[in-house]
Design a protein around this motif. Structure first.
Motif, mmCIF file in Angstrom:
data_model
loop_
_atom_site.group_PDB
_atom_site.id
_atom_site.type_symbol
_atom_site.label_atom_id
_atom_site.label_comp_id
_atom_site.label_asym_id
_atom_site.label_seq_id
_atom_site.Cartn_x
_atom_site.Cartn_y
_atom_site.Cartn_z
ATOM 1 N N SER A 110 38.366 42.792 47.781
ATOM 2 C CA SER A 110 38.828 41.574 48.016
ATOM 3 C C SER A 110 39.210 40.862 46.861
ATOM 4 O O SER A 110 40.256 40.352 46.791
ATOM 5 N N SER A 143 42.305 42.410 45.663
ATOM 6 C CA SER A 143 43.599 42.197 46.388
ATOM 7 C C SER A 143 44.089 40.723 46.055
ATOM 8 O O SER A 143 45.228 40.402 46.111
ATOM 9 N N VAL A 144 43.202 39.496 46.135
ATOM 10 C CA VAL A 144 43.496 38.358 45.678
ATOM 11 C C VAL A 144 44.300 38.082 44.491
ATOM 12 O O VAL A 144 45.493 37.370 44.262
ATOM 13 N N ARG A 163 45.944 40.267 42.676
ATOM 14 C CA ARG A 163 47.253 41.040 42.674
ATOM 15 C C ARG A 163 48.363 40.262 43.595
ATOM 16 O O ARG A 163 49.391 40.504 43.348
ATOM 17 N N THR A 164 47.738 39.648 44.531
ATOM 18 C CA THR A 164 48.642 38.724 45.553
ATOM 19 C C THR A 164 49.233 37.568 44.654
ATOM 20 O O THR A 164 50.275 37.245 44.911
ATOM 21 N N PHE A 165 48.255 36.842 44.294
ATOM 22 C CA PHE A 165 48.567 35.452 43.732
ATOM 23 C C PHE A 165 48.930 35.275 42.071
ATOM 24 O O PHE A 165 49.125 34.320 41.727
ATOM 25 N N LYS A 174 52.491 40.914 42.221
ATOM 26 C CA LYS A 174 52.647 41.400 43.401
ATOM 27 C C LYS A 174 54.195 42.105 43.619
ATOM 28 O O LYS A 174 54.188 42.803 44.360
ATOM 29 N N THR A 175 55.020 41.714 42.440
ATOM 30 C CA THR A 175 56.340 42.417 42.382
ATOM 31 C C THR A 175 56.185 43.494 41.666
ATOM 32 O O THR A 175 57.208 44.512 41.553
ATOM 33 N N THR A 223 46.585 43.416 36.963
ATOM 34 C CA THR A 223 45.553 42.947 37.873
ATOM 35 C C THR A 223 44.265 42.911 37.021
ATOM 36 O O THR A 223 43.681 41.943 36.989
#
Length: 317
Positions: free
Chosen positions: A121, A124-125, A127-129, A139-140, A150
């Motif tokens: 988790s 993932s956070v 990597r996303t934001f 994320k791109t 990350t």
């Protein structure tokens, strides 16, 4: 926290030992009750075969008898438990082994799953934001570039920029996983201990009730034993008295089977035998204990009445 689970397991062992001792006491009480019952039934059977049957065989030959009709009585059987009934032990429900095993598996498996989920988790956070050191949104990015960016972000940036780099990021993720697993282990262990403790508390209360019942049985056992002995003695005395009088009674009936022609002495002899027969049936049919295993007041009265009647007959002879 582990000590809570250890204490709960000790509670299980304590209950198991209490239950073992309780079962041993119950079995011993049932064994004694069965022996007492067998002895009492044996005394009844002897009275029936050696006194009641021979008397009734002769009595039924009498004609014009004016006495009350004899009570029907069945032949006792050794092994019947109508007099002293062993109480059946109560069952204590034990959880299936698979349920206990499942609880144990959860204690070990849940922390691993939760720790891994917390690590994933966090990754993932970020990597996303988050954005890479170049300013580009992570994320791109794809594949190794996204993973490297990350991990570097979690390590407070690349080493060249004064951060800890990817290695520091991976260490942080491992700490997140370990801390989450440790916390979850703590919670799961406490839950397992609490569940086990609640279950064993219920068993302990059930054991306390059974122990109280067994204590009552142990306290009452001597009185039941003595009452059984009294009944056996009275049954034996009735048998002896009837057997003693039977030859004279048989001679009387063989000489004359018409009760209407008997004088007062002869009628008294017949009446005495019929009285003994009725008394014997009353004692044979009297239970020592009731449905709850408690001594019956009736058995005390029957023993006292039978003894008084036998003494009176002895004095009249």
């Amino acid at each position: 926290m582990a000590i809570d689970l250890v204490d709960a397991v000790r509670f299980v062992n304590t209950n198991r030992q209490r239950r073992k001792r309780l079962l041993e006491c119950e079995r011993e009480l049932d064994r004694r009750a069965a022996e007492d019952n067998a002895a009492l039934q044996g005394a009844r059977l002897t009275l029936y075969d050696e006194a009641l049957v021979p008397f009734r065989d002769v009595y039924q030959r009498l004609q014009h008898v004016e006495l009350v009709e004899l009570t029907v009585v069945e032949r006792p059987t050794v092994g019947d438990t109508a007099s002293i009934e062993p109480r059946q032990p109560h069952k204590i429900t034990v959880p299936p082994a698979v349920r206990v095993l499942a609880g144990g598996v959860l204690v070990f498996a849940v922390p691993l799953v939760v720790g891994h989920a917390a690590k994933a988790s966090a990754y993932s956070v970020v990597r996303t934001f988050a954005s890479a050191s170049t300013g580009r949104a992570i994320k791109t990015l794809d594949g190794a570039a996204a993973r490297n960016a990350t991990e570097a972000w979690l390590g407070r940036g690349p080493i060249g920029a004064g951060g800890g780099g990817r290695a520091a990021g991976r260490r942080l993720l491992d700490k997140i996983e370990t801390a989450s697993a440790s916390l979850t282990w703590d919670i799961a262990t406490k839950w397992q201990a609490q569940a086990l403790d609640d279950s064993q508390q219920k068993k302990a209360r059930a054991l306390e009730r059974r122990e109280a019942e067994v204590r009552v049985r142990q306290e009452e056992a001597p009185a039941r034993y003595e009452r059984g002995k009294d009944m056996q003695r009275v049954l034996g005395d009735l048998r002896s008295e009837m057997v003693r009088r039977l030859p004279s009674f048989t001679t009387l009936v063989e000489a004359c089977d018409d009760f209407a022609r008997y004088d007062s002495r002869q009628r008294a002899e017949v009446a005495a035998m019929a009285d003994l027969d009725g008394l014997a049936v009353r004692v044979m049919d009297c239970p020592i204990t009731d449905a709850d295993g408690r001594l019956t007041e009736e058995s005390r009265r029957v023993v006292a009445d039978a003894e008084a009647r036998l003494r009176a007959m002895e004095a009249e002879s």
